[in-house]
Design an enzyme around this catalytic site. Structure first.
Site, PDB file in Angstrom:
ATOM      1  N   LYS A   1       0.859  -1.192   0.000  1.00  0.00           N
ATOM      2  CA  LYS A   1       0.000   0.000   0.000  1.00  0.00           C
ATOM      3  C   LYS A   1       0.889   1.234   0.000  1.00  0.00           C
ATOM      4  CE  LYS A   1      -0.296   2.105   3.432  1.00  0.00           C
ATOM      5  NZ  LYS A   1      -0.213   2.684   4.772  1.00  0.00           N
TER       6      LYS A   1
ATOM      7  N   ASP B   1      -5.419   0.497   9.207  1.00  0.00           N
ATOM      8  CA  ASP B   1      -5.167   0.315   7.771  1.00  0.00           C
ATOM      9  C   ASP B   1      -5.796  -0.956   7.190  1.00  0.00           C
ATOM     10  OD1 ASP B   1      -3.742   2.624   7.698  1.00  0.00           O
ATOM     11  OD2 ASP B   1      -1.775   1.692   7.399  1.00  0.00           O
TER      12      ASP B   1
HETATM   13  O1  C5P Z   1      -4.207   1.118  13.989  1.00  0.00           O
HETATM   14  P1  C5P Z   1      -2.817   0.588  14.069  1.00  0.00           P
HETATM   15  O2  C5P Z   1      -2.648  -0.437  15.155  1.00  0.00           O
HETATM   16  O3  C5P Z   1      -2.272   0.129  12.769  1.00  0.00           O
HETATM   17  O4  C5P Z   1      -1.927   1.836  14.463  1.00  0.00           O
HETATM   18  C1  C5P Z   1      -0.637   1.708  15.000  1.00  0.00           C
HETATM   19  C2  C5P Z   1      -0.314   2.958  15.760  1.00  0.00           C
HETATM   20  O5  C5P Z   1      -0.201   4.074  14.872  1.00  0.00           O
HETATM   21  C3  C5P Z   1      -1.384   3.385  16.767  1.00  0.00           C
HETATM   22  O6  C5P Z   1      -1.195   2.765  18.006  1.00  0.00           O
HETATM   23  C4  C5P Z   1      -1.172   4.871  16.853  1.00  0.00           C
HETATM   24  O7  C5P Z   1      -0.086   5.164  17.700  1.00  0.00           O
HETATM   25  C5  C5P Z   1      -0.745   5.242  15.448  1.00  0.00           C
HETATM   26  N1  C5P Z   1      -1.868   5.713  14.602  1.00  0.00           N
HETATM   27  C6  C5P Z   1      -2.420   6.952  14.861  1.00  0.00           C
HETATM   28  N2  C5P Z   1      -3.448   7.407  14.077  1.00  0.00           N
HETATM   29  C7  C5P Z   1      -3.923   6.655  13.066  1.00  0.00           C
HETATM   30  C8  C5P Z   1      -3.376   5.380  12.788  1.00  0.00           C
HETATM   31  C9  C5P Z   1      -2.343   4.944  13.588  1.00  0.00           C
HETATM   32  O8  C5P Z   1      -1.997   7.678  15.769  1.00  0.00           O
HETATM   33  N3  C5P Z   1      -4.915   7.128  12.333  1.00  0.00           N
END
Ligand code: C5P
Length: 320
Positions: free
Chosen positions: A26, A166
């Protein structure tokens, strides 16, 4: 008759056919951070495309050996050593457990599976590899267990909360614009195919650390986009003039090799060189496939330890 029966018994049973799914890389063509929620998650406005299927991890699902009561995960491939077999934190197994729990509520049968992840994409690299692997696992398991499609369709909020922001976009798998924390998806069909080079310098980057280092959270959203673009250079010029990746600065502060990657892409003629996601992978957009191939070869020769791939982004506008 007896001999025939013995013979029939000796013939090895055909291997169970695997259900396979690609998990394409991606790329965030731009990533604007527009705010932050009280729970810490950031609000985004991002244009997302996927690489062709040559730049993808692969998931293969088979029925587990009949003596195995558990789901198992085996990791192979170029970057397989970066992950542990059977790691329960791997998003592939988490996706499997999520779908099983979901299917159970619906009274569906979900016998144990053996999953192989062929890891061709660098880990923690801004290419959404883990999320793409989770999405590919969900698609493969829906097929393997013969579940209805609605088990994973229109489940954006639940999937984002359970498996990561994601995952819904990787499940959608086609060119899109995402807002909210990344799970509010709008299909985008007005972009041309983009010959590109992807380069990763081999340093994993922590997504939470990069988001945490971003000083200004309230930035402008993506401005209105033209109704269409004649060709790849036109889109590259618009992206360059009107959009950004707000995470590029914070990532470069901790990972200086990103600057070097961007310099190489620019030196080989990229119309636009930019980081994807929270890094460290960067992409360069080129006018045509030949130029992209030439640039990829030059960069790979000058920096043999880097991961370098020529690809076409948004190749068909359809999931690869
Ligand atoms: O959602 P995911 O577990 O992939 O995200 C990993 C980390 O990235 C989250 O714990 C957060 O710290 C950060 N993140 C964020 N805002 C988003 C996506 C991810 O702050 N929209």
């Amino acid at each position: 008759m007896a001999a025939e029966a013995d013979h029939a018994y000796d013939v090895p049973r055909p291997a169970t056919r695997a259900t396979t799914e690609n998990a394409s890389a991606k790329i965030n063509l731009c990533l604007h951070v527009t705010g932050q929620r009280p729970d810490g998650y950031h609000l985004l406005d991002t244009l997302v495309v996927f690489a062709d299927r040559m730049v993808a991890d692969q998931i293969a699902v088979t029925a587990a050996d009949r003596h195995t009561a558990q789901d198992t995960l085996r990791v192979t491939g170029l970057f397989g050593d970066a992950l542990d077999d059977g790691d329960q934190d791997n998003l592939v197994l988490q996706a499997c457990h999520w779908l099983r729990a979901h299917a159970k509520c619906d009274g569906r049968s979900t016998p144990p599976v053996s999953i192989t992840l062929s890891k061709a994409l660098p880990v923690a690299s801004g290419l959404g590899g883990g999320s793409a692997d989770a999405a590919a696992t969900l698609r493969a398991l829906v097929s393997h267990w013969q579940l209805p499609d609605n088990m994973i369709k229109d489940q954006e909020s639940a999937l984002a909360a359970a498996l990561g922001a994601d995952v819904p976009m990787c499940l959608y798998g086609k060119t899109l614009r995402a807002r909210g924390i990344g799970a509010d998806i709008a299909p985008t069909s007005n972009l041309p195919a983009l010959p590109a080079v992807l380069v990763n310098p081999g340093q994993p980057v922590s997504t939470p650390a990069v988001f945490g280092a971003l000083a200004e959270k309230d930035n402008a959203a993506i401005p209105p986009c033209p109704a269409g673009f004649d060709n790849a250079p036109a889109l590259a010029a618009w992206l360059d003039a009107h959009t950004r990746n707000d995470l590029q600065g914070p990532a470069m502060a901790t990972t200086p090799s990103i600057a070097s990657v961007l310099g190489n892409l620019e030196a080989t003629g990229a119309r636009l060189a930019r980081m994807s996601g929270s890094g460290a992978t960067c992409f360069g957009l080129f006018d045509n496939v030949k130029d992209a191939n030439t640039a990829a070869e030059a960069i790979a020769n000058s920096a043999p330890s880097w991961w370098v791939r020529a690809t076409t982004l948004n190749a068909t506008g359809a999931r690869q």
